[in-house]
Design a protein around this motif. Structure first.
Motif, mmCIF file in Angstrom:
data_model
loop_
_atom_site.group_PDB
_atom_site.id
_atom_site.type_symbol
_atom_site.label_atom_id
_atom_site.label_comp_id
_atom_site.label_asym_id
_atom_site.label_seq_id
_atom_site.Cartn_x
_atom_site.Cartn_y
_atom_site.Cartn_z
ATOM 1 N N GLY A 81 17.652 54.667 -37.319
ATOM 2 C CA GLY A 81 17.418 55.289 -35.879
ATOM 3 C C GLY A 81 15.857 54.896 -35.678
ATOM 4 N N ALA A 82 15.265 53.806 -36.222
ATOM 5 C CA ALA A 82 13.962 53.539 -35.843
ATOM 6 C C ALA A 82 14.096 52.499 -34.592
ATOM 7 N N ASP A 83 13.043 52.724 -33.709
ATOM 8 C CA ASP A 83 12.543 51.851 -32.594
ATOM 9 C C ASP A 83 12.277 50.477 -32.978
ATOM 10 N N ALA A 84 11.378 50.540 -34.004
ATOM 11 C CA ALA A 84 10.745 49.282 -34.733
ATOM 12 C C ALA A 84 10.718 49.295 -36.162
ATOM 13 N N VAL A 85 10.783 48.082 -36.919
ATOM 14 C CA VAL A 85 10.609 48.469 -38.324
ATOM 15 C C VAL A 85 9.301 47.532 -38.566
ATOM 16 N N ALA A 86 8.398 47.967 -39.473
ATOM 17 C CA ALA A 86 7.229 47.236 -39.833
ATOM 18 C C ALA A 86 7.181 46.808 -41.210
ATOM 19 N N LEU A 87 7.237 45.634 -41.529
ATOM 20 C CA LEU A 87 7.406 45.141 -42.974
ATOM 21 C C LEU A 87 5.985 45.068 -43.441
ATOM 22 N N LEU A 88 5.492 45.813 -44.470
ATOM 23 C CA LEU A 88 4.106 45.931 -44.991
ATOM 24 C C LEU A 88 3.648 45.343 -46.245
ATOM 25 N N THR A 89 4.805 45.427 -46.970
ATOM 26 C CA THR A 89 4.386 44.726 -48.475
ATOM 27 C C THR A 89 5.750 43.714 -48.843
ATOM 28 N N GLU A 90 5.204 42.651 -49.401
ATOM 29 C CA GLU A 90 6.128 41.400 -49.473
ATOM 30 C C GLU A 90 7.158 41.620 -50.799
ATOM 31 N N TRP A 91 8.007 42.708 -50.800
ATOM 32 C CA TRP A 91 8.789 42.767 -52.026
ATOM 33 C C TRP A 91 9.982 41.922 -51.505
ATOM 34 N N ASP A 92 10.459 41.469 -52.549
ATOM 35 C CA ASP A 92 11.761 40.563 -52.331
ATOM 36 C C ASP A 92 13.017 41.526 -51.842
ATOM 37 N N GLU A 93 12.937 42.374 -52.233
ATOM 38 C CA GLU A 93 13.741 43.673 -51.798
ATOM 39 C C GLU A 93 14.062 43.245 -50.305
ATOM 40 N N PHE A 94 12.937 43.456 -49.564
ATOM 41 C CA PHE A 94 13.272 43.117 -48.113
ATOM 42 C C PHE A 94 13.438 41.750 -47.616
ATOM 43 N N ARG A 95 13.511 40.725 -48.298
ATOM 44 C CA ARG A 95 13.707 39.274 -47.950
ATOM 45 C C ARG A 95 15.217 39.318 -48.089
ATOM 46 N N TRP A 96 15.954 39.848 -48.817
ATOM 47 C CA TRP A 96 17.366 39.808 -49.097
ATOM 48 C C TRP A 96 18.327 40.861 -48.571
ATOM 49 N N LEU A 97 17.438 41.838 -47.581
ATOM 50 C CA LEU A 97 18.563 42.808 -47.007
ATOM 51 C C LEU A 97 19.694 42.234 -46.251
ATOM 52 N N ASP A 98 20.741 43.090 -46.039
ATOM 53 C CA ASP A 98 21.969 42.887 -45.052
ATOM 54 C C ASP A 98 21.281 43.176 -43.752
ATOM 55 N N PHE A 99 20.989 42.055 -43.052
ATOM 56 C CA PHE A 99 20.234 42.212 -41.874
ATOM 57 C C PHE A 99 21.354 42.641 -40.605
ATOM 58 N N ASP A 100 22.460 42.280 -40.903
ATOM 59 C CA ASP A 100 23.552 42.994 -39.970
ATOM 60 C C ASP A 100 23.738 44.463 -40.026
ATOM 61 N N ARG A 101 23.680 44.791 -41.362
ATOM 62 C CA ARG A 101 23.680 46.128 -41.463
ATOM 63 C C ARG A 101 22.242 47.065 -40.763
ATOM 64 N N VAL A 102 21.173 46.342 -41.050
ATOM 65 C CA VAL A 102 20.022 46.723 -40.506
ATOM 66 C C VAL A 102 20.101 46.971 -38.735
ATOM 67 N N HIS A 103 20.564 45.915 -38.267
ATOM 68 C CA HIS A 103 20.905 45.800 -36.801
ATOM 69 C C HIS A 103 21.674 47.182 -36.514
ATOM 70 N N GLU A 104 22.628 47.335 -37.455
ATOM 71 C CA GLU A 104 23.545 48.508 -36.826
ATOM 72 C C GLU A 104 23.039 49.790 -36.925
ATOM 73 N N VAL A 105 21.887 49.904 -37.883
ATOM 74 C CA VAL A 105 21.444 51.301 -38.085
ATOM 75 C C VAL A 105 20.059 51.618 -37.378
ATOM 76 N N MET A 106 19.608 50.491 -36.827
ATOM 77 C CA MET A 106 18.305 50.830 -35.817
ATOM 78 C C MET A 106 18.573 51.190 -34.342
ATOM 79 N N ARG A 107 17.919 51.849 -33.792
ATOM 80 C CA ARG A 107 17.951 52.237 -32.460
ATOM 81 C C ARG A 107 17.387 51.314 -31.653
ATOM 82 N N GLY A 108 16.316 50.498 -32.002
ATOM 83 C CA GLY A 108 15.615 49.434 -31.305
ATOM 84 C C GLY A 108 16.004 48.219 -32.106
ATOM 85 N N ARG A 109 15.258 46.993 -31.774
ATOM 86 C CA ARG A 109 15.542 45.803 -32.498
ATOM 87 C C ARG A 109 14.147 45.101 -32.747
#
Length: 136
Positions: A81-109
């Protein structure tokens, strides 16, 4: 960072939800000291709210987040439901996310990457409005 996020969502943070990926001051810690304070302390009372993924595999719950920031179990929940995502810490977890899924769950891009962790071209190919720090 607040200015970059504001620009990414069209110039106003009124009624905007921001997904926060990482609030610790460096990867592999659960220490919020010296974390990106301008984002963490930005007032939800002024129309914005946040959903934060504080630390992967966190050992303990943070003692204090800013009012209006909801603690989430994972990065996908923080992006939901987020309009935007701010990536603030360089954890590997965020590098390897399923960004198609992220795209589906966000309201904005909009993704604002304060650590330049993600590949800008790959994010844009997936339909995100990607903005790093000091790069195009």
């Amino acid at each position: 960072m607040i200015d970059k996020i504001r620009d990414a969502v069209g110039g106003s943070l009124a009624d905007v939800t921001i997904g926060l990926w990482g609030l610790t001051f460096k990867a592999d810690t659960d220490d919020l000291r010296d974390s990106p304070r301008d984002v963490r302390r930005s007032s939800p009372a002024r129309g914005r709210s946040g959903r934060a993924r504080v630390r992967p595999r966190r050992r303990r719950r943070p003692r204090q987040l800013a009012p209006g920031i909801e603690l989430c179990a994972d990065a996908y929940e923080a992006a939901e439901g987020a309009d935007a995502v701010a990536l603030l810490t360089e954890w590997d977890e965020f590098r390897w996310l399923d960004f198609d899924r992220v795209h589906e769950v966000m309201r904005g891009r909009a993704i604002v990457d304060a650590r330049n962790l993600l590949d800008p071209a790959a994010m844009r190919r997936r339909g995100f409005a990607y903005q790093g720090v000091g790069r195009r």
